[in-house]
Design an enzyme around this catalytic site. Sequence first.
Site, PDB file in Angstrom:
ATOM      1  N   CYS A  10       0.816  -1.224   0.000  1.00  0.00           N
ATOM      2  CA  CYS A  10       0.000   0.000   0.000  1.00  0.00           C
ATOM      3  C   CYS A  10       0.849   1.273   0.000  1.00  0.00           C
ATOM      4  CB  CYS A  10      -0.978  -0.018   1.178  1.00  0.00           C
ATOM      5  SG  CYS A  10      -0.233   0.172   2.817  1.00  0.00           S
TER       6      CYS A  10
ATOM      7  N   HIS B  46      -2.718   1.418   6.841  1.00  0.00           N
ATOM      8  CA  HIS B  46      -3.081   1.293   5.428  1.00  0.00           C
ATOM      9  C   HIS B  46      -3.280   2.678   4.815  1.00  0.00           C
ATOM     10  CE1 HIS B  46      -4.356  -0.744   1.826  1.00  0.00           C
ATOM     11  NE2 HIS B  46      -5.497  -0.060   1.789  1.00  0.00           N
TER      12      HIS B  46
ATOM     13  N   HIS C 208      -5.699   1.422  -4.360  1.00  0.00           N
ATOM     14  CA  HIS C 208      -4.846   0.943  -3.272  1.00  0.00           C
ATOM     15  C   HIS C 208      -4.367  -0.480  -3.564  1.00  0.00           C
ATOM     16  CE1 HIS C 208      -7.939  -1.541  -0.784  1.00  0.00           C
ATOM     17  NE2 HIS C 208      -8.341  -1.482  -2.039  1.00  0.00           N
TER      18      HIS C 208
END
Length: 325
Positions: A240, A288, A300
């Site tokens: 990510c 994240h 993502h």
Amino acid sequence: MPRPRWSRFTTALAALVGVAVVLTGGVTAAHADPSVAEIERQIDEDWNKLEPVIEKHNATRQELAAKRKQADALAKRIKPLQVQVDQAMDKVGALAARAYKGENLSTVNAMLGSRSPSELMGQLELLDRFAQTQQKDVQQVAQLRDELVRQKEPLDTLVAQLTRTEAQLAAKKKQINAEIDRLQKLRIKVYGNGGGGPLRPAPCPATYPGGAAGVAVKFACAQIGKPYVWGADGPDSYDCSGLVLAAWAKAGVSLPHNAAQQRRVTKTVSRGDLRPGDLVFYYSDLHHVGMYVGGGWVVHASQAGVPVKMKKVDDGPIHSFGRPG
């Protein structure tokens, strides 16, 4: 016997229709809509033409504003000198008018009636010096005024040129924007028909922000479909924070390879100010991050076994939003 004119006309019309059918492959020939990839490629090509025009337009506007300030400053300097020149010329005009009316004749007669030649010479010399002084003052003011006007002339010319250039750039920008809008409508239509697939269910990016953010968001969208690999930052796979790092690196902005650290080095923005290229951080421990691409979507790299893809921005507990650069 010759055919009637109407008959010859219908025959010619039929021939033209026949040519049209041959060229189009039939009157009712269907044209397949271009694919998502074809549309995206065309939009990228047009955007690459548009963005330099926008940047040149912005530079021209800044230069135009600076040159206009210079011209206005010179005009302010010229104005009081112009007043002085006008006042001096009014005096000269008054002297000329009195001479025309014969007032100077009485002055000369008075001088001629002076008591002695030496007194007459003194009065004539005084009058001559006065006239020379007036002439010199007027000449100095006029010379300075003319010098400032001379300096201002090239600025006026430049401002006129910049104004024309700005108008040309604006027209060009409008023309390309119209083409981009046309392609965007077709793009949305294709996505609306499910043409983007599950990884790209909506246009990515939704709009083109331009500048560094535009470079970053276009790069991130181009990575859709590549695999998630822990610790990777491209070019073939990403995690990510690695995806965000690589996208903004493409735009010349350096970010750490860690979501929490990226949160610390980016400017906080509100949800209402969110724009494509901004970062969306998730979870209280900031483990994240994704990139906002507009229209309520983020790109993502989520987890192992799942390729880079789009998701709705609210699909997960949002911590905050950040803007690199």
